[in-house]
Write a protein that holds these residues in place. Sequence first.
Motif, PDB file in Angstrom:
ATOM      1  N   GLU A 212       0.860  -1.152   0.038  1.00 42.10           N
ATOM      2  CA  GLU A 212      -0.040  -0.134  -0.076  1.00 42.10           C
ATOM      3  C   GLU A 212       0.704   1.351   0.043  1.00 42.10           C
ATOM      4  O   GLU A 212       0.516   2.182  -0.927  1.00 42.10           O
ATOM      5  CB  GLU A 212      -0.945  -0.128   1.186  1.00 42.10           C
ATOM      6  CG  GLU A 212      -1.935  -1.134   1.287  1.00 42.10           C
ATOM      7  CD  GLU A 212      -2.993  -0.976   2.624  1.00 42.10           C
ATOM      8  OE1 GLU A 212      -2.866  -0.274   3.240  1.00 42.10           O
ATOM      9  OE2 GLU A 212      -3.678  -2.064   2.665  1.00 42.10           O
ATOM     10  N   LYS A 213       1.923   1.250   0.709  1.00 46.66           N
ATOM     11  CA  LYS A 213       3.069   2.277   0.807  1.00 46.66           C
ATOM     12  C   LYS A 213       3.403   2.728  -0.685  1.00 46.66           C
ATOM     13  O   LYS A 213       3.870   3.805  -1.027  1.00 46.66           O
ATOM     14  CB  LYS A 213       4.013   2.166   2.087  1.00 46.66           C
ATOM     15  CG  LYS A 213       3.406   2.467   3.105  1.00 46.66           C
ATOM     16  CD  LYS A 213       4.632   2.315   4.175  1.00 46.66           C
ATOM     17  CE  LYS A 213       3.951   2.536   5.808  1.00 46.66           C
ATOM     18  NZ  LYS A 213       5.197   2.471   6.635  1.00 46.66           N
ATOM     19  N   MET A 214       3.815   1.497  -1.240  1.00 48.59           N
ATOM     20  CA  MET A 214       4.528   1.670  -2.455  1.00 48.59           C
ATOM     21  C   MET A 214       3.263   2.240  -3.543  1.00 48.59           C
ATOM     22  O   MET A 214       3.873   3.214  -4.405  1.00 48.59           O
ATOM     23  CB  MET A 214       4.688   0.215  -3.131  1.00 48.59           C
ATOM     24  CG  MET A 214       5.280   0.447  -4.418  1.00 48.59           C
ATOM     25  SD  MET A 214       7.258   1.135  -4.489  1.00 48.59           S
ATOM     26  CE  MET A 214       7.011   2.458  -5.648  1.00 48.59           C
ATOM     27  N   GLN A 215       2.142   1.909  -3.400  1.00 56.00           N
ATOM     28  CA  GLN A 215       1.163   2.384  -4.232  1.00 56.00           C
ATOM     29  C   GLN A 215       0.978   3.957  -4.068  1.00 56.00           C
ATOM     30  O   GLN A 215       0.190   4.496  -4.930  1.00 56.00           O
ATOM     31  CB  GLN A 215       0.126   1.592  -4.270  1.00 56.00           C
ATOM     32  CG  GLN A 215       0.059   0.077  -4.548  1.00 56.00           C
ATOM     33  CD  GLN A 215      -1.281  -0.608  -4.229  1.00 56.00           C
ATOM     34  OE1 GLN A 215      -1.806  -0.311  -3.342  1.00 56.00           O
ATOM     35  NE2 GLN A 215      -1.649  -1.476  -5.240  1.00 56.00           N
ATOM     36  N   GLN A 216       1.350   4.291  -2.592  1.00 54.19           N
ATOM     37  CA  GLN A 216       1.235   6.007  -2.714  1.00 54.19           C
ATOM     38  C   GLN A 216       2.392   6.692  -2.705  1.00 54.19           C
ATOM     39  O   GLN A 216       2.331   7.689  -2.709  1.00 54.19           O
ATOM     40  CB  GLN A 216       0.712   6.078  -1.063  1.00 54.19           C
ATOM     41  CG  GLN A 216      -0.558   5.287  -0.643  1.00 54.19           C
ATOM     42  CD  GLN A 216      -1.606   5.819  -1.600  1.00 54.19           C
ATOM     43  OE1 GLN A 216      -1.952   7.204  -1.682  1.00 54.19           O
ATOM     44  NE2 GLN A 216      -2.703   5.187  -1.854  1.00 54.19           N
ATOM     45  N   GLN A 217       3.421   5.975  -3.199  1.00 56.94           N
ATOM     46  CA  GLN A 217       4.543   6.806  -3.874  1.00 56.94           C
ATOM     47  C   GLN A 217       4.396   7.359  -5.207  1.00 56.94           C
ATOM     48  O   GLN A 217       3.716   6.999  -5.905  1.00 56.94           O
ATOM     49  CB  GLN A 217       6.010   5.811  -3.873  1.00 56.94           C
ATOM     50  CG  GLN A 217       6.182   5.027  -2.687  1.00 56.94           C
ATOM     51  CD  GLN A 217       6.942   5.936  -1.606  1.00 56.94           C
ATOM     52  OE1 GLN A 217       7.862   6.752  -2.169  1.00 56.94           O
ATOM     53  NE2 GLN A 217       6.664   5.901  -0.351  1.00 56.94           N
ATOM     54  N   HIS A 218       5.167   8.748  -5.087  1.00 55.11           N
ATOM     55  CA  HIS A 218       5.010   9.299  -6.446  1.00 55.11           C
ATOM     56  C   HIS A 218       5.886   8.927  -7.461  1.00 55.11           C
ATOM     57  O   HIS A 218       7.267   8.607  -7.098  1.00 55.11           O
ATOM     58  CB  HIS A 218       5.448  10.977  -5.911  1.00 55.11           C
ATOM     59  CG  HIS A 218       5.630  11.829  -7.598  1.00 55.11           C
ATOM     60  ND1 HIS A 218       6.567  12.407  -7.974  1.00 55.11           N
ATOM     61  CD2 HIS A 218       4.357  11.964  -8.317  1.00 55.11           C
ATOM     62  CE1 HIS A 218       6.223  13.070  -8.866  1.00 55.11           C
ATOM     63  NE2 HIS A 218       4.875  12.790  -9.338  1.00 55.11           N
ATOM     64  N   VAL A 219       5.548   8.455  -8.542  1.00 57.23           N
ATOM     65  CA  VAL A 219       6.269   7.887  -9.744  1.00 57.23           C
ATOM     66  C   VAL A 219       6.207   8.873 -10.797  1.00 57.23           C
ATOM     67  O   VAL A 219       5.297   9.398 -11.153  1.00 57.23           O
ATOM     68  CB  VAL A 219       5.618   6.660 -10.030  1.00 57.23           C
ATOM     69  CG1 VAL A 219       6.467   5.929 -11.362  1.00 57.23           C
ATOM     70  CG2 VAL A 219       5.470   5.565  -8.873  1.00 57.23           C
ATOM     71  N   ILE A 220       7.468   9.147 -11.447  1.00 56.45           N
ATOM     72  CA  ILE A 220       7.624   9.916 -12.682  1.00 56.45           C
ATOM     73  C   ILE A 220       8.060   8.877 -13.855  1.00 56.45           C
ATOM     74  O   ILE A 220       9.173   8.230 -13.602  1.00 56.45           O
ATOM     75  CB  ILE A 220       8.743  11.005 -12.526  1.00 56.45           C
ATOM     76  CG1 ILE A 220       8.430  11.799 -11.207  1.00 56.45           C
ATOM     77  CG2 ILE A 220       9.005  11.670 -13.845  1.00 56.45           C
ATOM     78  CD1 ILE A 220       9.635  12.892 -10.980  1.00 56.45           C
ATOM     79  N   VAL A 221       7.288   8.854 -14.844  1.00 57.54           N
ATOM     80  CA  VAL A 221       7.589   8.119 -15.944  1.00 57.54           C
ATOM     81  C   VAL A 221       7.624   8.617 -17.320  1.00 57.54           C
ATOM     82  O   VAL A 221       7.040   9.647 -17.383  1.00 57.54           O
ATOM     83  CB  VAL A 221       6.400   6.872 -15.984  1.00 57.54           C
ATOM     84  CG1 VAL A 221       6.320   6.178 -14.660  1.00 57.54           C
ATOM     85  CG2 VAL A 221       5.089   7.613 -16.397  1.00 57.54           C
ATOM     86  N   PRO A 222       8.270   8.257 -18.347  1.00 56.02           N
ATOM     87  CA  PRO A 222       8.824   9.067 -19.454  1.00 56.02           C
ATOM     88  C   PRO A 222       7.606   8.552 -20.630  1.00 56.02           C
ATOM     89  O   PRO A 222       7.514   9.388 -21.651  1.00 56.02           O
ATOM     90  CB  PRO A 222      10.255   8.890 -20.066  1.00 56.02           C
ATOM     91  CG  PRO A 222      10.195   7.396 -19.370  1.00 56.02           C
ATOM     92  CD  PRO A 222       9.401   7.368 -18.247  1.00 56.02           C
TER      93      PRO A 222
END
Length: 256
Positions: A212-222
């Motif tokens: 659940e914590k991983m799913q709440q992390q901010h992810v930047i994708v190109p």
Amino acid sequence: MPDPVIITRPLAQAGALAEQVRALGREAVLLPLLDIAPLDDQGPLKAALAGMHDCAMVAFVSPNAIDAAFAHITVWPTWVTLAVLGEGSRAALERHGINNNTATIVSPRDPTRSDSENLLETLDLAALAGQKVLIVRGESGRELMADGLRAAGVSVATVPAYRRSVPLLTAALAQQLRTLLQGENDWIITSSEALRGLVALVAQLGEPALVEKMQQQHVIVPHARIAETASSLGLVRLTLCGSGDERLLAALQSRA
């Protein structure tokens, strides 16, 4: 204090981006999510490259494909067009002395869709019909580019240049993931395969709260395709920035 920036590229490709992240005053953490290894038998790659002089175009699916191929290329035949999927691959070509001044390079028009579909839309398929194209790729991968070219009447050969794999969950990696997931981070993810591997590794920790914590992390994708993968895996904080380190860095700066 700004969130740490987690760079998940293969280790050989992470250093330059990490330096630029640190130049922004951000903490850069290296977490390679794909291991890249040369193939034991380099014979097929060498043979394919020896015949590229008869090709109208050689397509490289990734910077790894470029680096693996150029270990065996001394001079690029100027009459052969190069096709790549994004700015990272253009930068890899530049490291080997290949740019728009020394060769003809084509890539997708839309920087947020640096994928095979958009490359096929960009190419002049009618002009390639009846000609030879070589695709240099990993040991496994999508067949969409080859299938699309063949459907247009192109004679296509593919050759593997490297092997990629998700790292095993060692005790050290498990501890690093647990530590990272205790806080908020900006994760730079440049591969759908790497993202799926990351979520699988977190799941292997056996703690649903960490998933659940991983799913709440901010992810930047190109790429849009990676954003779609992220959404399918339950990640909800996404920034789609487009291809190239400059756009990745701009996305980070916009959050500063």
